[in-house]
Design a protein around this motif. Structure first.
Motif, PDB file in Angstrom:
ATOM      1  N   TRP A  61      -1.543   2.908 -15.854  1.00  0.00           N
ATOM      2  CA  TRP A  61      -0.105   3.028 -15.563  1.00  0.00           C
ATOM      3  C   TRP A  61       0.665   2.074 -16.480  1.00  0.00           C
ATOM      4  CZ3 TRP A  61      -4.051   2.710 -11.996  1.00  0.00           C
ATOM      5  CH2 TRP A  61      -4.231   3.826 -11.170  1.00  0.00           C
ATOM      6  N   LYS A  99     -10.767   6.168   3.161  1.00  0.00           N
ATOM      7  CA  LYS A  99     -11.216   5.442   1.961  1.00  0.00           C
ATOM      8  C   LYS A  99     -11.721   4.035   2.229  1.00  0.00           C
ATOM      9  CE  LYS A  99      -7.689   7.396  -1.072  1.00  0.00           C
ATOM     10  NZ  LYS A  99      -6.682   7.037  -2.075  1.00  0.00           N
ATOM     11  N   LEU A 100     -11.152   3.399   3.268  1.00  0.00           N
ATOM     12  CA  LEU A 100     -11.436   1.975   3.469  1.00  0.00           C
ATOM     13  C   LEU A 100     -12.090   1.750   4.818  1.00  0.00           C
ATOM     14  CD1 LEU A 100      -7.950   0.677   2.255  1.00  0.00           C
ATOM     15  CD2 LEU A 100     -10.080   0.616   0.972  1.00  0.00           C
ATOM     16  N   GLU A 153     -16.538   1.408 -10.782  1.00  0.00           N
ATOM     17  CA  GLU A 153     -17.355   2.614 -10.587  1.00  0.00           C
ATOM     18  C   GLU A 153     -18.057   3.006 -11.885  1.00  0.00           C
ATOM     19  OE1 GLU A 153     -15.399   5.776  -8.484  1.00  0.00           O
ATOM     20  OE2 GLU A 153     -17.035   7.169  -8.899  1.00  0.00           O
ATOM     21  N   ALA A 173       0.845  -1.194   0.000  1.00  0.00           N
ATOM     22  CA  ALA A 173       0.000   0.000   0.000  1.00  0.00           C
ATOM     23  C   ALA A 173       0.879   1.242   0.000  1.00  0.00           C
ATOM     24  CB  ALA A 173      -0.912   0.029   1.238  1.00  0.00           C
ATOM     25  N   LYS A 229     -17.327   4.495  -0.315  1.00  0.00           N
ATOM     26  CA  LYS A 229     -16.154   5.372  -0.450  1.00  0.00           C
ATOM     27  C   LYS A 229     -15.079   4.776  -1.350  1.00  0.00           C
ATOM     28  CE  LYS A 229     -16.609   7.034   4.259  1.00  0.00           C
ATOM     29  NZ  LYS A 229     -15.947   6.868   5.548  1.00  0.00           N
ATOM     30  N   HIS A 230     -15.212   3.505  -1.716  1.00  0.00           N
ATOM     31  CA  HIS A 230     -14.183   2.884  -2.561  1.00  0.00           C
ATOM     32  C   HIS A 230     -14.776   1.685  -3.289  1.00  0.00           C
ATOM     33  CE1 HIS A 230     -10.393   1.648  -4.135  1.00  0.00           C
ATOM     34  NE2 HIS A 230      -9.733   2.561  -3.448  1.00  0.00           N
ATOM     35  N   LEU A 252     -13.546  -0.651  -4.926  1.00  0.00           N
ATOM     36  CA  LEU A 252     -12.832  -1.930  -4.962  1.00  0.00           C
ATOM     37  C   LEU A 252     -13.147  -2.811  -3.752  1.00  0.00           C
ATOM     38  CD1 LEU A 252     -10.878  -3.246  -6.824  1.00  0.00           C
ATOM     39  CD2 LEU A 252      -9.005  -2.002  -5.778  1.00  0.00           C
ATOM     40  N   GLN A 278      -7.900  -7.517  -7.789  1.00  0.00           N
ATOM     41  CA  GLN A 278      -6.573  -6.994  -8.129  1.00  0.00           C
ATOM     42  C   GLN A 278      -6.739  -5.978  -9.245  1.00  0.00           C
ATOM     43  OE1 GLN A 278      -3.744 -10.098  -8.975  1.00  0.00           O
ATOM     44  NE2 GLN A 278      -4.564 -11.399  -7.366  1.00  0.00           N
ATOM     45  N   PRO A 328      -7.776   6.078 -15.414  1.00  0.00           N
ATOM     46  CA  PRO A 328      -6.440   5.928 -14.809  1.00  0.00           C
ATOM     47  C   PRO A 328      -5.752   4.695 -15.387  1.00  0.00           C
ATOM     48  CG  PRO A 328      -8.180   6.011 -13.110  1.00  0.00           C
ATOM     49  CD  PRO A 328      -8.861   5.881 -14.439  1.00  0.00           C
ATOM     50  N   ALA A 336     -12.855  -7.384   3.146  1.00  0.00           N
ATOM     51  CA  ALA A 336     -11.524  -8.010   3.038  1.00  0.00           C
ATOM     52  C   ALA A 336     -10.597  -7.078   2.280  1.00  0.00           C
ATOM     53  CB  ALA A 336     -11.634  -9.366   2.346  1.00  0.00           C
ATOM     54  N   GLY A 337     -10.723  -5.775   2.514  1.00  0.00           N
ATOM     55  CA  GLY A 337      -9.896  -4.809   1.768  1.00  0.00           C
ATOM     56  C   GLY A 337     -10.282  -4.840   0.294  1.00  0.00           C
ATOM     57  N   TYR A 347       3.225  -8.782  -7.574  1.00  0.00           N
ATOM     58  CA  TYR A 347       2.079  -7.969  -7.161  1.00  0.00           C
ATOM     59  C   TYR A 347       0.993  -8.866  -6.551  1.00  0.00           C
ATOM     60  CZ  TYR A 347      -2.276  -5.323  -7.771  1.00  0.00           C
ATOM     61  OH  TYR A 347      -3.502  -4.742  -7.584  1.00  0.00           O
ATOM     62  N   ARG A 348       0.778  -8.723  -5.250  1.00  0.00           N
ATOM     63  CA  ARG A 348      -0.212  -9.499  -4.481  1.00  0.00           C
ATOM     64  C   ARG A 348      -0.064 -11.009  -4.718  1.00  0.00           C
ATOM     65  NH1 ARG A 348      -0.646  -4.961  -3.038  1.00  0.00           N
ATOM     66  NH2 ARG A 348      -2.517  -3.939  -2.220  1.00  0.00           N
ATOM     67  N   ARG A 404      -5.832   6.144   4.778  1.00  0.00           N
ATOM     68  CA  ARG A 404      -6.484   4.851   4.601  1.00  0.00           C
ATOM     69  C   ARG A 404      -7.896   4.853   5.193  1.00  0.00           C
ATOM     70  NH1 ARG A 404      -4.490  -0.625   3.431  1.00  0.00           N
ATOM     71  NH2 ARG A 404      -6.204  -1.867   4.191  1.00  0.00           N
TER      72      ARG A 404
HETATM   73  N1  EPU Z   1     -10.788   5.068  -8.022  1.00  0.00           N
HETATM   74  C1  EPU Z   1     -12.052   5.150  -8.569  1.00  0.00           C
HETATM   75  N2  EPU Z   1     -13.126   4.885  -7.772  1.00  0.00           N
HETATM   76  C2  EPU Z   1     -12.986   4.544  -6.463  1.00  0.00           C
HETATM   77  C3  EPU Z   1     -11.698   4.479  -5.899  1.00  0.00           C
HETATM   78  C4  EPU Z   1     -10.604   4.723  -6.711  1.00  0.00           C
HETATM   79  O1  EPU Z   1     -12.222   5.443  -9.736  1.00  0.00           O
HETATM   80  O2  EPU Z   1     -14.018   4.288  -5.816  1.00  0.00           O
HETATM   81  C5  EPU Z   1      -9.636   5.302  -8.899  1.00  0.00           C
HETATM   82  C6  EPU Z   1      -8.996   6.640  -8.677  1.00  0.00           C
HETATM   83  O3  EPU Z   1      -8.817   7.217  -9.941  1.00  0.00           O
HETATM   84  C7  EPU Z   1      -7.643   6.357  -8.086  1.00  0.00           C
HETATM   85  C8  EPU Z   1      -7.373   4.925  -8.522  1.00  0.00           C
HETATM   86  O4  EPU Z   1      -8.651   4.321  -8.660  1.00  0.00           O
HETATM   87  O5  EPU Z   1      -6.663   7.201  -8.575  1.00  0.00           O
HETATM   88  C9  EPU Z   1      -6.553   4.153  -7.511  1.00  0.00           C
HETATM   89  O6  EPU Z   1      -7.242   4.137  -6.256  1.00  0.00           O
HETATM   90  P1  EPU Z   1      -6.470   3.955  -4.870  1.00  0.00           P
HETATM   91  O7  EPU Z   1      -5.381   4.963  -4.780  1.00  0.00           O
HETATM   92  O8  EPU Z   1      -7.441   3.934  -3.759  1.00  0.00           O
HETATM   93  O9  EPU Z   1      -5.739   2.559  -5.019  1.00  0.00           O
HETATM   94  P2  EPU Z   1      -6.260   1.152  -5.563  1.00  0.00           P
HETATM   95  O10 EPU Z   1      -5.430   0.822  -6.758  1.00  0.00           O
HETATM   96  O11 EPU Z   1      -7.718   1.114  -5.725  1.00  0.00           O
HETATM   97  C10 EPU Z   1      -4.470  -0.186  -4.222  1.00  0.00           C
HETATM   98  C11 EPU Z   1      -4.430  -1.414  -3.373  1.00  0.00           C
HETATM   99  C12 EPU Z   1      -4.881  -1.098  -1.947  1.00  0.00           C
HETATM  100  C13 EPU Z   1      -3.971  -0.021  -1.382  1.00  0.00           C
HETATM  101  C14 EPU Z   1      -4.035   1.202  -2.291  1.00  0.00           C
HETATM  102  C15 EPU Z   1      -3.069   2.284  -1.850  1.00  0.00           C
HETATM  103  C16 EPU Z   1      -4.846  -3.267  -4.882  1.00  0.00           C
HETATM  104  C17 EPU Z   1      -5.806  -4.309  -5.317  1.00  0.00           C
HETATM  105  N3  EPU Z   1      -5.292  -2.431  -3.945  1.00  0.00           N
HETATM  106  O12 EPU Z   1      -5.827   0.199  -4.348  1.00  0.00           O
HETATM  107  O13 EPU Z   1      -4.695  -2.271  -1.176  1.00  0.00           O
HETATM  108  O14 EPU Z   1      -4.371   0.335  -0.063  1.00  0.00           O
HETATM  109  O15 EPU Z   1      -3.681   0.835  -3.644  1.00  0.00           O
HETATM  110  O16 EPU Z   1      -1.770   1.865  -2.107  1.00  0.00           O
HETATM  111  O17 EPU Z   1      -3.716  -3.233  -5.364  1.00  0.00           O
HETATM  112  C18 EPU Z   1      -5.758  -4.259  -0.412  1.00  0.00           C
HETATM  113  O18 EPU Z   1      -4.968  -4.872  -1.114  1.00  0.00           O
HETATM  114  O19 EPU Z   1      -6.637  -4.856   0.269  1.00  0.00           O
HETATM  115  C19 EPU Z   1      -5.724  -2.804  -0.428  1.00  0.00           C
HETATM  116  C20 EPU Z   1      -6.622  -2.075   0.216  1.00  0.00           C
END
Ligand code: EPU
Length: 349
Positions: A261, A222-223, A277, A129, A294-295, A297, A239, A259, A234-235, A163-164, A219
């Protein structure tokens, strides 16, 4: 070794779904593990190794033995000029360990604050994270090979971290992780680039503890947390998918704000949260199973959702993302009973 039969697992999984195990065995010492391996009651039964239960979705009762790893202890083994070496037992709480290190002023784990689960689970899915991954601080992992009963040390290079992912995730049940050896850098190099982290630090002096506090704030915004008033989860449930460059180019043309990368291998990582979303799932609810408001995922249990209901929601999400974007999402947690292809999380070694 503490054994109970027909045991409820509701308190042992962070989704808080009800499921029963034929046997629940609590392992508090290495001797407990030896006792378990020689106990004929448990021979030939399927096994599930459980730490904090934060990365699992139980769709049904478990017909075998659930092993709850409760080994405890944190020990500073030694220091080099550049690093500290810390042995931590698998049953320690991950966030508790992070806070212990930052309270000592030690750097290395601060960006991994507030990740639920146990220390023994950290290598399995290579938790990560806010710009940091477990693999970066891992020197080695102590295991018991459950097929032979032998103890062993697997160096970080041999853990096949990705990655994971790790060799432990690919071979569920083969290794019981008893402790991890961490290699924490003495030089503190704060990682503050993730959006929101610098802002959360405000004017505080930048110490490992202050960064940990900032990560906790980001954190939590958002979570869902683990408190009783928070929904079970479960977070991240999926993936972030990685797709080929041609597919990504087409999607980028259609969705300029998507988004994405670029990866070193020319493939492209997408945000699963964004895809979900866009399909209209964020905040939606089917009975007590829902998508966190709020998130996108994070799947949540608002009360009495069953594992099967949560899985039905996950499946509907995967189908709609596939239909709209041609992207296949993979669950991040272990889904039991194991899924058959194409979402399989199982494997052999
Ligand atoms: N976004 C949306 N809608 C949402 C949330 C996010 O469109 O509801 C978009 C935003 O554009 C944002 C992008 O998704 O820029 C990335 O979102 P975020 O920064 O929250 O990261 P993530 O890729 O969704 C990953 C990890 C998380 C970790 C965060 C921060 C995975 C599967 N998840 O989430 O890990 O906390 O980055 O590093 O890689 C976990 O594994 O359980 C976990 C919570």
């Amino acid at each position: 070794m503490y054994v109970s039969s027909n045991a409820s697992l509701i308190e042992l999984n962070t989704f808080r779904v009800e499921a029963r195990a034929r046997f629940l065995v609590t392992l508090e010492t290495l001797e407990d593990i030896s006792c378990f391996l020689t106990d004929v009651r448990f021979h030939d039964l399927p096994r599930l190794i459980l730490g904090g239960g934060s990365n699992i979705l139980l769709r049904d009762d478990f017909p075998g033995v659930v092993l709850l790893v409760a080994l405890k202890g944190i020990e500073l083994l030694g220091e080099s000029e550049t690093h500290r070496f810390l042995a931590v037992a698998a049953g320690e709480n991950w966030h508790g360990l992070v806070r212990y290190t930052v309270e000592q002023g030690w750097a290395g784990l601060e960006n991994l604050s507030l990740i639920p689960g146990s220390v023994g689970a950290a290598p399995v899915q290579n938790i990560g994270a806010y710009g940091e991954e477990f693999a970066e601080v891992c020197a080695a992992v102590d295991v018991i090979d459950m097929t032979t009963g032998e103890t062993g040390i697997i160096t970080a290079e041999d853990c096949r971290f990705a990655y994971r992912d790790s060799r432990f995730k690919q071979a569920p049940g083969r290794y019981l992780i008893t402790s991890v050896l961490l290699r924490l850098p003495k030089r503190f190099v704060p990682k503050l680039d993730y959006p929101g982290v610098r802002e959360a630090l405000a004017d505080a002096e930048i110490t490992p503890r202050a960064v940990s506090d900032a990560i906790c704030a980001v954190r939590s915004s958002k979570l869902p947390g683990l408190e009783a008033d928070q929904p079970g989860s479960a977070g991240s449930f999926f993936q972030n998918p990685v797709i080929d460059a041609d597919h990504a180019a087409k999607l980028r043309e259609l969705h300029p704000n998507m988004p994405a990368w670029d990866m070193p291998d020319a493939r492209v990582k997408l945000s699963a949260a964004w895809l979900i979303e866009q399909c209209g799932w964020k905040g939606r609810r089917v009975g007590d199973a829902g998508v966190y408001e709020k998130h996108a995922l994070v799947l949540v249990n608002h009360g009495a959702a069953t594992g099967a209901e949560l899985w039905a929601l996950a499946d509907a999400i995967m189908q709609s993302v596939q239909a709209r974007f041609g992207v296949s999402l993979q669950p991040e947690p272990v889904v039991l009973p194991l899924l058959s292809s194409p979402h399989s999380t199982g494997g052999t070694e």
